[in-house]
Design a protein around this motif. Structure first.
Motif, PDB file in Angstrom:
ATOM      1  N   PRO A  21       0.835  -1.206   0.000  1.00 16.02           N
ATOM      2  CA  PRO A  21       0.000   0.000   0.000  1.00 16.02           C
ATOM      3  C   PRO A  21       0.866   1.252   0.000  1.00 16.02           C
ATOM      4  N   ALA A  22       0.618   2.140  -0.951  1.00 15.05           N
ATOM      5  CA  ALA A  22       1.287   3.440  -0.956  1.00 15.05           C
ATOM      6  C   ALA A  22       0.424   4.481  -0.271  1.00 15.05           C
ATOM      7  N   LEU A  23      -0.898   4.396  -0.491  1.00 17.21           N
ATOM      8  CA  LEU A  23      -1.870   5.243   0.191  1.00 17.21           C
ATOM      9  C   LEU A  23      -3.070   4.379   0.545  1.00 17.21           C
ATOM     10  N   THR A  24      -3.647   4.626   1.715  1.00 15.49           N
ATOM     11  CA  THR A  24      -4.761   3.809   2.177  1.00 15.49           C
ATOM     12  C   THR A  24      -5.883   4.682   2.705  1.00 15.49           C
ATOM     13  N   ASP A  25      -7.037   4.602   2.064  1.00 13.56           N
ATOM     14  CA  ASP A  25      -8.263   5.228   2.561  1.00 13.56           C
ATOM     15  C   ASP A  25      -8.049   6.683   2.971  1.00 13.56           C
ATOM     16  N   CYS A  26      -7.435   7.468   2.105  1.00 12.83           N
ATOM     17  CA  CYS A  26      -7.113   8.857   2.436  1.00 12.83           C
ATOM     18  C   CYS A  26      -8.303   9.776   2.176  1.00 12.83           C
ATOM     19  N   ARG A  27      -8.494  10.675   3.114  1.00 17.65           N
ATOM     20  CA  ARG A  27      -9.563  11.670   3.004  1.00 17.65           C
ATOM     21  C   ARG A  27      -8.934  13.048   3.143  1.00 17.65           C
ATOM     22  N   LEU A  28      -9.221  13.935   2.179  1.00 16.18           N
ATOM     23  CA  LEU A  28      -8.625  15.268   2.170  1.00 16.18           C
ATOM     24  C   LEU A  28      -9.646  16.277   1.658  1.00 16.18           C
ATOM     25  N   ASN A  29      -9.546  17.487   2.161  1.00 18.17           N
ATOM     26  CA  ASN A  29     -10.301  18.606   1.608  1.00 18.17           C
ATOM     27  C   ASN A  29      -9.446  19.850   1.810  1.00 18.17           C
ATOM     28  N   VAL A  30      -8.713  20.213   0.774  1.00 12.35           N
ATOM     29  CA  VAL A  30      -7.786  21.348   0.843  1.00 12.35           C
ATOM     30  C   VAL A  30      -8.418  22.534   0.133  1.00 12.35           C
ATOM     31  N   PRO A  31      -8.715  23.616   0.846  1.00  9.44           N
ATOM     32  CA  PRO A  31      -9.352  24.778   0.218  1.00  9.44           C
ATOM     33  C   PRO A  31      -8.428  25.451  -0.794  1.00  9.44           C
ATOM     34  N   ARG A  32      -9.040  26.275  -1.646  1.00 11.62           N
ATOM     35  CA  ARG A  32      -8.263  27.092  -2.582  1.00 11.62           C
ATOM     36  C   ARG A  32      -7.442  28.140  -1.827  1.00 11.62           C
ATOM     37  N   GLY A  33      -6.424  28.627  -2.491  1.00  8.13           N
ATOM     38  CA  GLY A  33      -5.669  29.749  -1.971  1.00  8.13           C
ATOM     39  C   GLY A  33      -4.676  29.421  -0.886  1.00  8.13           C
ATOM     40  N   ARG A  34      -4.429  28.141  -0.622  1.00  9.40           N
ATOM     41  CA  ARG A  34      -3.492  27.742   0.415  1.00  9.40           C
ATOM     42  C   ARG A  34      -2.160  27.343  -0.208  1.00  9.40           C
ATOM     43  N   ILE A  35      -1.087  27.495   0.588  1.00  9.96           N
ATOM     44  CA  ILE A  35       0.186  26.849   0.284  1.00  9.96           C
ATOM     45  C   ILE A  35       0.285  25.667   1.239  1.00  9.96           C
ATOM     46  N   VAL A  36       0.182  24.474   0.695  1.00  5.80           N
ATOM     47  CA  VAL A  36       0.049  23.254   1.490  1.00  5.80           C
ATOM     48  C   VAL A  36       1.407  22.607   1.680  1.00  5.80           C
ATOM     49  N   GLY A  37       1.759  22.336   2.919  1.00  2.00           N
ATOM     50  CA  GLY A  37       2.950  21.552   3.214  1.00  2.00           C
ATOM     51  C   GLY A  37       2.571  20.100   3.365  1.00  2.00           C
ATOM     52  N   LEU A  38       3.114  19.243   2.510  1.00  2.00           N
ATOM     53  CA  LEU A  38       2.858  17.806   2.553  1.00  2.00           C
ATOM     54  C   LEU A  38       4.091  17.143   3.137  1.00  2.00           C
ATOM     55  N   VAL A  39       3.986  16.623   4.350  1.00  2.00           N
ATOM     56  CA  VAL A  39       5.157  16.106   5.051  1.00  2.00           C
ATOM     57  C   VAL A  39       4.937  14.660   5.470  1.00  2.00           C
ATOM     58  N   GLY A  40       6.048  13.965   5.651  1.00  2.00           N
ATOM     59  CA  GLY A  40       6.021  12.580   6.083  1.00  2.00           C
ATOM     60  C   GLY A  40       7.359  11.932   5.784  1.00  2.00           C
ATOM     61  N   PRO A  41       7.635  10.786   6.381  1.00  3.85           N
ATOM     62  CA  PRO A  41       8.911  10.114   6.141  1.00  3.85           C
ATOM     63  C   PRO A  41       8.976   9.540   4.735  1.00  3.85           C
ATOM     64  N   ASN A  42      10.158   9.105   4.343  1.00  5.09           N
ATOM     65  CA  ASN A  42      10.315   8.428   3.055  1.00  5.09           C
ATOM     66  C   ASN A  42       9.396   7.211   3.020  1.00  5.09           C
ATOM     67  N   GLY A  43       8.718   7.034   1.897  1.00  4.91           N
ATOM     68  CA  GLY A  43       7.816   5.896   1.753  1.00  4.91           C
ATOM     69  C   GLY A  43       6.426   6.122   2.317  1.00  4.91           C
ATOM     70  N   ALA A  44       6.138   7.348   2.768  1.00  2.00           N
ATOM     71  CA  ALA A  44       4.833   7.617   3.369  1.00  2.00           C
ATOM     72  C   ALA A  44       3.735   7.773   2.328  1.00  2.00           C
ATOM     73  N   GLY A  45       4.111   7.994   1.066  1.00  7.93           N
ATOM     74  CA  GLY A  45       3.115   8.152   0.015  1.00  7.93           C
ATOM     75  C   GLY A  45       3.003   9.556  -0.535  1.00  7.93           C
ATOM     76  N   LYS A  46       3.946  10.434  -0.171  1.00 11.67           N
ATOM     77  CA  LYS A  46       3.871  11.825  -0.637  1.00 11.67           C
ATOM     78  C   LYS A  46       3.947  11.912  -2.160  1.00 11.67           C
TER      79      LYS A  46
END
Length: 305
Positions: free
Chosen positions: A23-48
């Motif tokens: 599994p690279a990603l499992t059952d992910c739920r997201l809602n990112v509004p417009r106009g944001r600068i999003v930081g996507l963080v996690g260890p190596n292999g987290a699915g970024k």
């Protein structure tokens, strides 16, 4: 001017991606509004990188849904033009000059802003006649960013573009990223393992760990909702409803824990302090990694999806 479309920049429901049995990603739920600068963080292999590839339409999901700017990723040529992507190795064509890259961008993108591209190339000191293969890592990153932004996209997606840059080049790159987002009125997703970079430029956070979204939200709201509690061991059995222990660390007679609370913490046998962004992220990643906590119980809230 900001874009008027009110649909989220990214919206995922049950998003899952597997490579064979892994599994690279499992059952992910997201809602990112417009106009944001999003930081996507996690260890190596987290699915970024997988999440960003899904958002660009480079790979299909195994199950679940993902919508980018209100549509399926890479739904058509018009949608592709609304998204700018800078991959992890900031790819440029070594045999082409800087000017060649701009001419190619103009041919491939109907909304190409030649003036913006030229201005940004001049601002970062790139020689239009220089072949990309002879540029430094920082210069290649700046070229890739300029090409992506000159499309005038509504969403910029960047997969650890500054990871290999020295501190000075990284600082210049991040400054240019903020300027582009402001000028374009766009949204951006920046994958990075450097929390200092995320803290500097991002106002929304998504933490991936164990192939799942551990926590997500506007940085200001997340910091306001999380606290560090120090209390006698038994006190954590009497936490009020609506308080979740994210991660705790043992002490001689007391425990120190990062908690998430629905509202203000009432008086109790504990001291309360704020948390830094690094403490918040590490608490969720430690929990996701399955590192045994001194106290695994929670009250009120279940595990975050």
């Amino acid at each position: 001017m900001p874009f008027e479309d009110s649909s989220p920049a990214l919206e995922a429901e049950g998003l899952t991606k597997r490579y064979g049995r892994r599994p690279a990603l499992t059952d992910c739920r997201l809602n990112v509004p417009r106009g944001r600068i999003v930081g996507l963080v996690g260890p190596n292999g987290a699915g970024k990188s997988t999440l960003l590839q899904l958002a660009c339409g480079l790979v299909p999901p195994t199950s679940g849904t993902l919508r980018v700017l209100g549509s399926a990723p890479a739904a058509n040529a018009a949608h592709l033009a609304r998204v700018g992507f800078v991959a992890q190795d900031t790819p440029v064509y070594g045999s082409l000059t800087v000017a060649d890259h701009l001419r190619m961008g103009a041919r491939l993108n109907p909304s190409w802003d030649a003036g913006l591209a030229r201005r940004r190339i001049e601002q970062v000191g790139l020689n239009p006649g220089q072949k990309a293969g002879r540029l430094s890592g920082g210069q290649r990153a700046q070229l890739a960013l300029a090409v992506a932004a000159a499309k005038r996209p509504e969403l910029l997606i960047l997969d650890e573009p500054a990871a290999a840059l020295d501190p000075l080049a990284r600082s210049s790159f991040l400054r240019n990223l903020m300027e582009f987002v402001t000028e374009l009125g766009a949204s951006a997703v920046l994958s990075s393992h450097l929390l200092a970079d995320v803290e500097r430029v991002c106002d929304h956070l998504v933490v991936l760990g164990g192939s799942r979204v551990q926590v997500a939200g506007d940085v200001r709201d997340l910091l306001a909702a999380h606290h560090r509690l120090v209390a006698p061991r038994g006190a954590f059995d009497r936490l009020p409803a609506g308080v979740e222990v994210v991660h705790s660390e043992p002490g001689d007679a007391h425990l120190s824990a990062v908690v998430r609370a629905d509202g203000p913490l009432r008086d109790g046998p504990w001291t309360v302090a704020g948390v830094t962004l690094e403490e918040l992220v590490l608490a969720y990643l430690t929990r996701a990694a399955g590192v045994p906590a001194a106290h695994a119980g929670t009250s009120g809230m279940g595990a975050l999806r």
